[in-house]
Write a protein that holds these residues in place. Structure first.
Motif, PDB file in Angstrom:
ATOM      1  N   GLN A 182       1.049  -1.341  -0.033  1.00  0.00           N
ATOM      2  CA  GLN A 182      -0.006  -0.216   0.131  1.00  0.00           C
ATOM      3  C   GLN A 182       0.665   1.242  -0.012  1.00  0.00           C
ATOM      4  O   GLN A 182       0.288   2.414  -0.188  1.00  0.00           O
ATOM      5  CB  GLN A 182      -0.899  -0.073   1.224  1.00  0.00           C
ATOM      6  N   LEU A 183       2.042   0.991   0.157  1.00  0.00           N
ATOM      7  CA  LEU A 183       2.963   2.227   0.362  1.00  0.00           C
ATOM      8  C   LEU A 183       3.515   2.679  -0.868  1.00  0.00           C
ATOM      9  O   LEU A 183       3.982   2.275  -1.793  1.00  0.00           O
ATOM     10  CB  LEU A 183       4.178   1.921   1.455  1.00  0.00           C
ATOM     11  N   SER A 184       3.429   3.911  -1.069  1.00  0.00           N
ATOM     12  CA  SER A 184       4.200   4.930  -2.298  1.00  0.00           C
ATOM     13  C   SER A 184       5.246   5.402  -1.638  1.00  0.00           C
ATOM     14  O   SER A 184       5.556   5.397  -0.482  1.00  0.00           O
ATOM     15  CB  SER A 184       3.126   5.890  -2.758  1.00  0.00           C
ATOM     16  N   MET A 185       6.139   5.650  -2.592  1.00  0.00           N
ATOM     17  CA  MET A 185       7.438   6.024  -2.169  1.00  0.00           C
ATOM     18  C   MET A 185       8.057   7.371  -3.206  1.00  0.00           C
ATOM     19  O   MET A 185       7.763   7.130  -4.413  1.00  0.00           O
ATOM     20  CB  MET A 185       8.769   4.877  -2.451  1.00  0.00           C
ATOM     21  N   VAL A 186       8.606   8.355  -2.746  1.00  0.00           N
ATOM     22  CA  VAL A 186       9.228   9.227  -3.411  1.00  0.00           C
ATOM     23  C   VAL A 186      10.821   9.589  -3.212  1.00  0.00           C
ATOM     24  O   VAL A 186      10.955   9.804  -2.122  1.00  0.00           O
ATOM     25  CB  VAL A 186       8.470  10.778  -3.426  1.00  0.00           C
ATOM     26  N   GLU A 187      11.460   8.939  -4.172  1.00  0.00           N
ATOM     27  CA  GLU A 187      12.914   9.347  -3.919  1.00  0.00           C
ATOM     28  C   GLU A 187      13.614  10.623  -4.504  1.00  0.00           C
ATOM     29  O   GLU A 187      13.350  10.882  -5.523  1.00  0.00           O
ATOM     30  CB  GLU A 187      13.820   8.265  -4.735  1.00  0.00           C
ATOM     31  N   VAL A 188      14.102  11.531  -3.566  1.00  0.00           N
ATOM     32  CA  VAL A 188      14.654  12.645  -4.082  1.00  0.00           C
ATOM     33  C   VAL A 188      16.293  12.308  -4.065  1.00  0.00           C
ATOM     34  O   VAL A 188      16.885  11.845  -3.127  1.00  0.00           O
ATOM     35  CB  VAL A 188      14.614  13.733  -2.970  1.00  0.00           C
ATOM     36  N   VAL A 189      16.971  12.191  -5.321  1.00  0.00           N
ATOM     37  CA  VAL A 189      18.082  12.034  -5.686  1.00  0.00           C
ATOM     38  C   VAL A 189      18.832  13.317  -6.307  1.00  0.00           C
ATOM     39  O   VAL A 189      18.221  14.306  -6.706  1.00  0.00           O
ATOM     40  CB  VAL A 189      18.385  10.890  -6.621  1.00  0.00           C
ATOM     41  N   GLY A 190      20.062  13.394  -6.356  1.00  0.00           N
ATOM     42  CA  GLY A 190      21.055  14.288  -6.883  1.00  0.00           C
ATOM     43  C   GLY A 190      20.748  14.368  -8.684  1.00  0.00           C
ATOM     44  O   GLY A 190      20.187  15.191  -8.906  1.00  0.00           O
ATOM     45  N   ALA A 191      21.218  13.217  -9.043  1.00  0.00           N
ATOM     46  CA  ALA A 191      21.064  13.438 -10.652  1.00  0.00           C
ATOM     47  C   ALA A 191      20.236  12.105 -10.964  1.00  0.00           C
ATOM     48  O   ALA A 191      19.994  11.284 -10.224  1.00  0.00           O
ATOM     49  CB  ALA A 191      22.466  13.231 -11.004  1.00  0.00           C
ATOM     50  N   PRO A 192      19.580  12.314 -12.117  1.00  0.00           N
ATOM     51  CA  PRO A 192      18.477  11.069 -12.605  1.00  0.00           C
ATOM     52  C   PRO A 192      19.103   9.750 -12.906  1.00  0.00           C
ATOM     53  O   PRO A 192      20.481   9.795 -13.401  1.00  0.00           O
ATOM     54  CB  PRO A 192      17.874  11.804 -13.614  1.00  0.00           C
ATOM     55  N   SER A 193      18.396   8.856 -12.519  1.00  0.00           N
ATOM     56  CA  SER A 193      18.482   7.498 -13.188  1.00  0.00           C
ATOM     57  C   SER A 193      19.823   6.607 -12.646  1.00  0.00           C
ATOM     58  O   SER A 193      20.328   6.816 -11.559  1.00  0.00           O
ATOM     59  CB  SER A 193      18.453   7.310 -14.702  1.00  0.00           C
ATOM     60  N   GLY A 197      13.405  21.289  -6.526  1.00  0.00           N
ATOM     61  CA  GLY A 197      13.283  19.815  -6.038  1.00  0.00           C
ATOM     62  C   GLY A 197      12.316  19.792  -5.166  1.00  0.00           C
ATOM     63  O   GLY A 197      11.485  18.646  -5.277  1.00  0.00           O
ATOM     64  N   ALA A 198      12.223  20.555  -4.070  1.00  0.00           N
ATOM     65  CA  ALA A 198      11.235  20.197  -3.215  1.00  0.00           C
ATOM     66  C   ALA A 198       9.819  20.319  -3.886  1.00  0.00           C
ATOM     67  O   ALA A 198       8.932  19.505  -3.428  1.00  0.00           O
ATOM     68  CB  ALA A 198      11.301  21.432  -1.912  1.00  0.00           C
ATOM     69  N   LEU A 199       9.533  21.255  -4.696  1.00  0.00           N
ATOM     70  CA  LEU A 199       8.256  21.656  -5.346  1.00  0.00           C
ATOM     71  C   LEU A 199       7.936  20.189  -6.131  1.00  0.00           C
ATOM     72  O   LEU A 199       6.742  19.889  -5.982  1.00  0.00           O
ATOM     73  CB  LEU A 199       8.298  22.949  -6.023  1.00  0.00           C
ATOM     74  N   MET A 200       8.945  19.587  -6.895  1.00  0.00           N
ATOM     75  CA  MET A 200       8.677  18.622  -7.718  1.00  0.00           C
ATOM     76  C   MET A 200       8.463  17.546  -6.846  1.00  0.00           C
ATOM     77  O   MET A 200       7.686  16.719  -7.154  1.00  0.00           O
ATOM     78  CB  MET A 200       9.836  18.367  -8.634  1.00  0.00           C
ATOM     79  N   ALA A 201       9.033  17.387  -5.700  1.00  0.00           N
ATOM     80  CA  ALA A 201       9.015  16.054  -4.539  1.00  0.00           C
ATOM     81  C   ALA A 201       7.545  16.204  -4.089  1.00  0.00           C
ATOM     82  O   ALA A 201       6.995  15.362  -4.070  1.00  0.00           O
ATOM     83  CB  ALA A 201      10.046  16.266  -3.699  1.00  0.00           C
ATOM     84  N   SER A 202       7.052  17.515  -3.771  1.00  0.00           N
ATOM     85  CA  SER A 202       5.524  17.536  -3.201  1.00  0.00           C
ATOM     86  C   SER A 202       4.668  17.272  -4.352  1.00  0.00           C
ATOM     87  O   SER A 202       3.664  16.524  -4.281  1.00  0.00           O
ATOM     88  CB  SER A 202       5.358  18.914  -2.674  1.00  0.00           C
ATOM     89  N   GLU A 203       4.935  17.493  -5.663  1.00  0.00           N
ATOM     90  CA  GLU A 203       4.021  17.225  -6.712  1.00  0.00           C
ATOM     91  C   GLU A 203       3.940  15.913  -7.062  1.00  0.00           C
ATOM     92  O   GLU A 203       2.940  15.097  -7.198  1.00  0.00           O
ATOM     93  CB  GLU A 203       4.634  18.184  -8.049  1.00  0.00           C
ATOM     94  N   ALA A 204       5.198  15.154  -6.918  1.00  0.00           N
ATOM     95  CA  ALA A 204       5.295  13.643  -7.114  1.00  0.00           C
ATOM     96  C   ALA A 204       4.435  12.932  -5.968  1.00  0.00           C
ATOM     97  O   ALA A 204       3.994  11.753  -6.318  1.00  0.00           O
ATOM     98  CB  ALA A 204       6.741  13.386  -7.139  1.00  0.00           C
ATOM     99  N   ALA A 205       4.632  13.414  -4.802  1.00  0.00           N
ATOM    100  CA  ALA A 205       3.914  12.998  -3.668  1.00  0.00           C
ATOM    101  C   ALA A 205       2.227  12.914  -3.880  1.00  0.00           C
ATOM    102  O   ALA A 205       1.599  12.113  -3.814  1.00  0.00           O
ATOM    103  CB  ALA A 205       4.238  13.616  -2.257  1.00  0.00           C
ATOM    104  N   HIS A 251       5.649   4.807  -7.181  1.00  0.00           N
ATOM    105  CA  HIS A 251       7.098   4.933  -6.973  1.00  0.00           C
ATOM    106  C   HIS A 251       7.460   6.292  -7.940  1.00  0.00           C
ATOM    107  O   HIS A 251       7.038   6.100  -9.323  1.00  0.00           O
ATOM    108  CB  HIS A 251       8.145   3.800  -7.181  1.00  0.00           C
ATOM    109  N   ARG A 252       8.095   7.220  -7.306  1.00  0.00           N
ATOM    110  CA  ARG A 252       8.704   8.308  -8.258  1.00  0.00           C
ATOM    111  C   ARG A 252       9.958   8.722  -7.846  1.00  0.00           C
ATOM    112  O   ARG A 252      10.147   8.550  -6.573  1.00  0.00           O
ATOM    113  CB  ARG A 252       7.713   9.855  -8.052  1.00  0.00           C
ATOM    114  N   GLU A 253      10.900   9.271  -8.656  1.00  0.00           N
ATOM    115  CA  GLU A 253      12.191   9.664  -8.701  1.00  0.00           C
ATOM    116  C   GLU A 253      12.005  11.160  -8.764  1.00  0.00           C
ATOM    117  O   GLU A 253      11.716  11.387  -9.961  1.00  0.00           O
ATOM    118  CB  GLU A 253      13.241   8.978  -9.284  1.00  0.00           C
TER     119      GLU A 253
END
Length: 301
Positions: free
Chosen positions: A126-137, A171-179, A194-196
């Motif tokens: 049931q758990l979703s996940m948002v990973e904040v990373v430095g560079a993609p993939s 990045g914080a805005l994008m992470a909240s959007e991803a959440a 899941h979102r990165e």
């Protein structure tokens, strides 16, 4: 009359965050403002202060306690040592009743903690996940910070540091959007999502107007347009944002210049004329002209 209650679409949503420093906590601050119930898990800190107060395990709590306190207002903060079985068990209890996990670790660090997405999704469907990373993939293991991501995106144009942490906050805005996207999709599908979110990608997003040429020195909002510049005035500076034709017309009129056609604001002579005119005005005079003639400007000390 009572103020209307703030819109809180995430009321009832539980979020657990392991994210340290700025982007993750800034995203959590926004999610809390949207009504989410937020828990921040920190590693053990390096001891206590001289007054006996525990030192935060989040580096920001050590180098800027004021910013840290603002970011975590309304957030429950607990300490867990995830390198121990006891700490991982404590976290597992929280994840079992959470809707979303927010992290800012490198993928290899998450894997060592048993928190890689495949493992996590199997244990907590049931758990979703948002990973904040430095560079993609595939670059997510590379070290970096706000400054390097901005430099890579072409947003560091000299030796001066940028005036704020643009990549971190974007990045914080994008992470909240991803959440938000994860929560919506999880509700629709019944399965965690899941979102990165990469800070380097956030910097490149901010840099798009520059890549289009808009904010280059030759661009309309990079200094080429006489009505979209910062000029010295008699007792400070004035930032003009008279970009649209009707605003440019008003600025040219009060500056004593002929009504401009489409290309006139881009002439070097127009910039020189407005610079000379602004240099002879005080901030108070410019503010009064802006109000009278509907000119977008801001005077600065």
């Amino acid at each position: 009359m009572a103020s209307p209650r703030p819109f809180q679409p995430l009321r009832g949503v539980r979020i657990v965050s392991l994210a340290l420093n700025l982007p993750g906590p800034a995203a959590l601050m926004r999610l809390h403002a949207l009504g989410a119930r937020c828990l921040k898990v920190e590693p053990p800190g390096p001891g206590t202060t001289p007054s006996g107060r525990p030192i935060s395990g989040d580096p920001m709590g050590q180098y800027d306690i004021g910013a840290y306190n603002t970011l975590h207002e309304g957030v429950r903060v607990v300490t867990m040592d995830l390198k121990t079985e006891r700490g991982r068990a404590q976290l597992g209890k929280e994840l079992a009743r959470a809707d979303l996990l927010l992290t800012s670790f490198r993928p290899s660090a998450l894997a060592k903690l048993g928190l890689a997405w495949a493992t996590l999704h199997k244990a907590y469907p049931q758990l979703s996940m948002v990973e904040v990373v430095g560079a993609p993939s595939e670059r997510a293991e590379e070290p970096g910070h706000d400054l390097t991501y901005l430099a890579e995106a072409g947003l560091v144009t000299g030796t001066e540091l940028p005036p704020t942490l643009l990549a971190d906050m974007a990045g914080a805005l994008m992470a909240s959007e991803a959440a938000l996207a994860c929560v919506l999709q999880a509700r629709a599908s019944g399965k965690g999502q899941h979102r990165e979110v990469a800070l380097a990608s956030a910097a490149h997003w901010l840099a798009l107007p520059r890549s289009w040429g808009m904010t280059l020195p030759s661009g309309p909002v990079g200094g080429a347009h006489a009505g979209y510049r910062v000029y010295p005035c008699k007792d400070g500076r004035v930032a003009f944002a008279a970009l649209e034709p009707h605003f440019a017309h008003s600025l040219f009129q009060v500056a004593g210049l002929p009504p401009p056609d489409a290309r006139a604001p881009f002439a070097p002579s127009a910039r020189a004329a407005i610079a000379a005119w602004a240099a002879g005005k005080t901030r108070r005079q410019l503010d009064a002209l802006a109000e009278k003639h509907d000119i977008p400007l801001l005077t600065l000390k």
